[in-house]
Design an enzyme around this catalytic site. Structure first.
Site, mmCIF file in Angstrom:
data_model
loop_
_atom_site.group_PDB
_atom_site.id
_atom_site.type_symbol
_atom_site.label_atom_id
_atom_site.label_comp_id
_atom_site.label_asym_id
_atom_site.label_seq_id
_atom_site.Cartn_x
_atom_site.Cartn_y
_atom_site.Cartn_z
ATOM 1 N N GLU A 21 0.832 -1.205 0.000
ATOM 2 C CA GLU A 21 0.000 0.000 0.000
ATOM 3 C C GLU A 21 0.865 1.252 0.000
ATOM 4 O OE1 GLU A 21 -3.946 -0.707 2.418
ATOM 5 O OE2 GLU A 21 -2.206 -1.397 3.567
ATOM 6 N N TYR A 53 -14.513 26.796 -0.767
ATOM 7 C CA TYR A 53 -14.396 25.336 -0.778
ATOM 8 C C TYR A 53 -13.286 24.839 -1.684
ATOM 9 C CZ TYR A 53 -17.848 25.818 -4.586
ATOM 10 O OH TYR A 53 -18.531 26.195 -5.708
ATOM 11 N N GLU A 73 -7.902 6.151 9.948
ATOM 12 C CA GLU A 73 -8.348 6.903 11.118
ATOM 13 C C GLU A 73 -7.411 8.086 11.369
ATOM 14 O OE1 GLU A 73 -9.618 2.590 11.942
ATOM 15 O OE2 GLU A 73 -7.994 3.629 10.906
ATOM 16 N N LYS A 99 -11.790 3.977 1.731
ATOM 17 C CA LYS A 99 -10.769 3.177 1.052
ATOM 18 C C LYS A 99 -11.555 2.136 0.259
ATOM 19 C CE LYS A 99 -6.403 1.138 2.446
ATOM 20 N NZ LYS A 99 -5.622 0.716 3.621
#
Length: 120
Positions: A21, A53, A73, A99
């Site tokens: 990853e 934004y 997290e 994910k």
């Protein structure tokens, strides 16, 4: 409280526990809900009474694409912290990090972490 929602922002990052990853990277989606008063922006039609934004998007992109985390997290926490620190008019934020294709030997349609943080 009023809110602005940025939905399904798409980024490519190198987050995860597994070495693959961190080397190959993968796609991540991020949603943010920004809680702030919007009445004055709505009645005056002036950008100075809201948040831009496009700038919030750039802040989120910097966290997702410019840093590496083992856990989504931690990525969500970093996004929330940086947005609250940068944009003082935002009182509260909800961050969702998705994910979509975690590297597991099981089949499901991704994993999502959602956190909510308020200004101290």
């Amino acid at each position: 409280m009023d809110k602005i929602v940025l939905s399904r922002m798409e980024f490519y990052g190198y987050h995860g526990v597994y070495p693959e990853e961190n080397q190959l990277g993968q796609r991540f989606y991020v949603d943010v809900e920004l809680f702030l008063p919007l009445r004055q922006a709505g009645t005056t039609d002036q950008l100075e009474y809201t948040v831009n934004y496009a700038e919030v998007y750039a802040t989120v992109k910097e966290q997702v694409e410019g840093r590496k985390f083992q856990l989504i997290e931690a990525l969500a926490e970093s996004i929330a912290s940086e947005v609250l620190q940068t944009y003082t008019s935002i009182n509260e934020i909800t961050v969702r990090v998705i994910k979509p294709h975690p590297p597991f030997n099981i089949v499901f349609d991704g994993v999502t972490v959602e956190i909510n943080r308020k200004r101290d």
